[in-house]
Design a protein around this motif. Structure first.
Motif, PDB file in Angstrom:
ATOM      1  N   ILE A   1       0.852  -1.188   0.000  1.00 17.41           N
ATOM      2  CA  ILE A   1       0.000   0.000   0.000  1.00 17.41           C
ATOM      3  C   ILE A   1       0.892   1.245   0.000  1.00 17.41           C
ATOM      4  O   ILE A   1       1.989   1.235   0.560  1.00 17.41           O
ATOM      5  CB  ILE A   1      -0.963   0.033   1.207  1.00 17.41           C
ATOM      6  CG1 ILE A   1      -0.196  -0.119   2.539  1.00 17.41           C
ATOM      7  CG2 ILE A   1      -2.023  -1.042   1.068  1.00 17.41           C
ATOM      8  CD1 ILE A   1      -1.071   0.036   3.777  1.00 17.41           C
TER       9      ILE A   1
ATOM     10  N   ALA B   1      -8.404  -4.846  -8.606  1.00 21.51           N
ATOM     11  CA  ALA B   1      -7.107  -4.725  -7.942  1.00 21.51           C
ATOM     12  C   ALA B   1      -6.098  -5.718  -8.494  1.00 21.51           C
ATOM     13  O   ALA B   1      -4.899  -5.417  -8.603  1.00 21.51           O
ATOM     14  CB  ALA B   1      -7.269  -4.924  -6.438  1.00 21.51           C
TER      15      ALA B   1
ATOM     16  N   THR C   1      -1.938   7.990  -0.606  1.00 22.82           N
ATOM     17  CA  THR C   1      -2.497   8.630  -1.805  1.00 22.82           C
ATOM     18  C   THR C   1      -1.819   9.953  -2.127  1.00 22.82           C
ATOM     19  O   THR C   1      -1.894  10.439  -3.257  1.00 22.82           O
ATOM     20  CB  THR C   1      -4.011   8.851  -1.643  1.00 22.82           C
ATOM     21  OG1 THR C   1      -4.252   9.559  -0.416  1.00 22.82           O
ATOM     22  CG2 THR C   1      -4.753   7.528  -1.600  1.00 22.82           C
TER      23      THR C   1
ATOM     24  N   TYR D   1      -4.896   5.540   1.490  1.00 18.90           N
ATOM     25  CA  TYR D   1      -3.865   4.809   0.764  1.00 18.90           C
ATOM     26  C   TYR D   1      -4.499   3.957  -0.314  1.00 18.90           C
ATOM     27  O   TYR D   1      -5.725   3.812  -0.374  1.00 18.90           O
ATOM     28  CB  TYR D   1      -2.986   3.967   1.691  1.00 18.90           C
ATOM     29  CG  TYR D   1      -3.710   2.983   2.590  1.00 18.90           C
ATOM     30  CD1 TYR D   1      -4.283   1.809   2.102  1.00 18.90           C
ATOM     31  CD2 TYR D   1      -3.780   3.208   3.971  1.00 18.90           C
ATOM     32  CE1 TYR D   1      -4.901   0.901   2.944  1.00 18.90           C
ATOM     33  CE2 TYR D   1      -4.391   2.307   4.824  1.00 18.90           C
ATOM     34  CZ  TYR D   1      -4.949   1.152   4.306  1.00 18.90           C
ATOM     35  OH  TYR D   1      -5.548   0.251   5.155  1.00 18.90           O
ATOM     36  N   GLU D   2      -3.653   3.394  -1.177  1.00 17.09           N
ATOM     37  CA  GLU D   2      -4.128   2.565  -2.271  1.00 17.09           C
ATOM     38  C   GLU D   2      -3.260   1.328  -2.402  1.00 17.09           C
ATOM     39  O   GLU D   2      -2.097   1.313  -1.992  1.00 17.09           O
ATOM     40  CB  GLU D   2      -4.122   3.356  -3.582  1.00 17.09           C
ATOM     41  CG  GLU D   2      -2.753   3.893  -3.980  1.00 17.09           C
ATOM     42  CD  GLU D   2      -2.834   4.843  -5.168  1.00 17.09           C
ATOM     43  OE1 GLU D   2      -3.948   5.191  -5.574  1.00 17.09           O
ATOM     44  OE2 GLU D   2      -1.766   5.242  -5.681  1.00 17.09           O
TER      45      GLU D   2
ATOM     46  N   ILE E   1      -9.943   0.688   3.257  1.00 15.80           N
ATOM     47  CA  ILE E   1     -10.221   1.827   2.380  1.00 15.80           C
ATOM     48  C   ILE E   1     -11.714   2.106   2.327  1.00 15.80           C
ATOM     49  O   ILE E   1     -12.163   3.256   2.385  1.00 15.80           O
ATOM     50  CB  ILE E   1      -9.670   1.563   0.966  1.00 15.80           C
ATOM     51  CG1 ILE E   1      -8.133   1.552   0.991  1.00 15.80           C
ATOM     52  CG2 ILE E   1     -10.169   2.608  -0.026  1.00 15.80           C
ATOM     53  CD1 ILE E   1      -7.494   1.049  -0.283  1.00 15.80           C
TER      54      ILE E   1
END
Length: 338
Positions: free
Chosen positions: A130, A307, A133, A232-233, A225
């Protein structure tokens, strides 16, 4: 049988939550004949809360829940061997295989009712990284993470103690080569904050900006999320060949060989593996079922598929990994100076 979880759980009427400590301890309901005690790696907390409450309503059996890192819950079970408290163990590989080797597990029924192994896949999951962002430029490759701008802004859970951390070590050796993967982790120490035992502690640090990058997994990250609006991604760093690869990292479940409440343990395992309960994994915690007769649908399932789009999924031979586990961790410790 193949092939998911993480996160803290709020206290509920049918759910007794205890923290794992270094010295272990006894489960709060071990002496209650109408209870069952679960030791689990962190990750599926919110799913457990809902399903354990439903299980109690259906059976009258209360669930006592102890949560920690994959290695932590196994270590606790080992320390309690002479005075067993655990009825059900849920953890990531290769820790479930280690539990089996140590004769801590009893035969456990698979989804089709067979008992050809001492553990069963509860939920599918996959290793991931992760990144915050607001991190710019966003890291895209493993090599990017060596950049000095990530000094003391990167952290990963400890191989040998956490399932995701162990998976990261294995993945790097798979992608780069055994020694090259160790050399990479040695170089990464310049940026690494330090060794946490549990992956679940890292996501909140990235969300707050304390860290820029950490390891995680698809289920835990997507659930955070969605539920917490975590800043975060998910990403999968590319290797030198440009290929993005992950590790299949299922959550496995087994009944304790010396379960104080063996009958109750069997009932809980059957309940969690039932079609209606397995169908709730995607919607409630971004997990997918290992059962062939359960297909995940809806926006959560679509998010999981998105994802993993374009990512190569590698499935290690976990039995072989377990056989060389001590040597693997010794080599890691030597390479990183742990």
């Amino acid at each position: 049988m193949k092939t998911f979880l993480r996160g803290a759980v709020a206290m509920a009427t049918a759910l007794s939550l205890a923290a794992v400590t270094a010295c272990g301890g006894t489960g709060s309901g071990a002496s209650d004949p109408n209870s069952v005690t679960v030791y689990s790696a962190d990750g599926l907390g919110t799913w457990y809360e809902t399903q354990f409450e439903a299980f109690t309503e259906q059976t009258g059996i209360t669930v006592n829940y102890v949560e920690g890192g994959s290695g932590e819950v196994l270590s606790r079970a080992e320390k309690e061997r002479s005075n067993p408290q655990m009825d059900v163990l849920i953890t990531l590989p290769p820790f479930i295989q280690r539990a089996d080797d140590q004769k801590l597990l009893a035969p456990t029924k698979d989804a089709d009712g067979s008992t050809d192994a001492n553990y069963v896949a509860l939920a599918n999951n996959y290793f991931a990284m992760i990144r915050g962002t607001g991190v710019a430029p966003a890291p895209q490759t493993w090599n990017d993470l060596l950049d000095p701008r990530f000094a003391q802004k990167l952290q990963y859970s400890t191989p040998g103690q956490a399932g995701d951390g162990t998976a990261m070590l294995l993945l790097l050796q798979h992608v780069m080569g055994e020694q090259q993967g160790l050399d990479y982790l040695g170089a990464l120490q310049a940026n690494n904050v330090g060794p946490p035992a549990s992956t679940g502690k890292l996501g909140p640090k990235v969300a707050k900006g304390e860290l820029s990058v950490a390891n995680s997994d698809v289920q835990m990250a997507l659930a955070a999320i969605a539920a917490d609006k975590a800043a975060y991604e998910v990403f999968f760093p590319a290797g030198a060949d440009g290929v993005r690869t992950t590790v299949a990292l299922p959550y496995f479940m087994g009944q304790a060989a010396s379960a104080p409440h063996a009958a109750n343990a069997g009932k809980l395992i059957d309940f969690l593996m039932s079609v209606p309960v397995q169908q709730t994994l995607a919607e409630q915690v971004y997990g997918t079922s290992p059962r062939a007769d359960v297909n995940a649908t809806g926006p959560q399932a679509a998010a999981i598929t998105k994802a993993l789009d374009g990512v190569t999924i590698w499935e290690p031979d976990w039995t072989a990994v377990n056989a060389r586990f001590d040597a693997l961790i010794d080599a890691y410790n030597q390479a990183t100076g742990q």
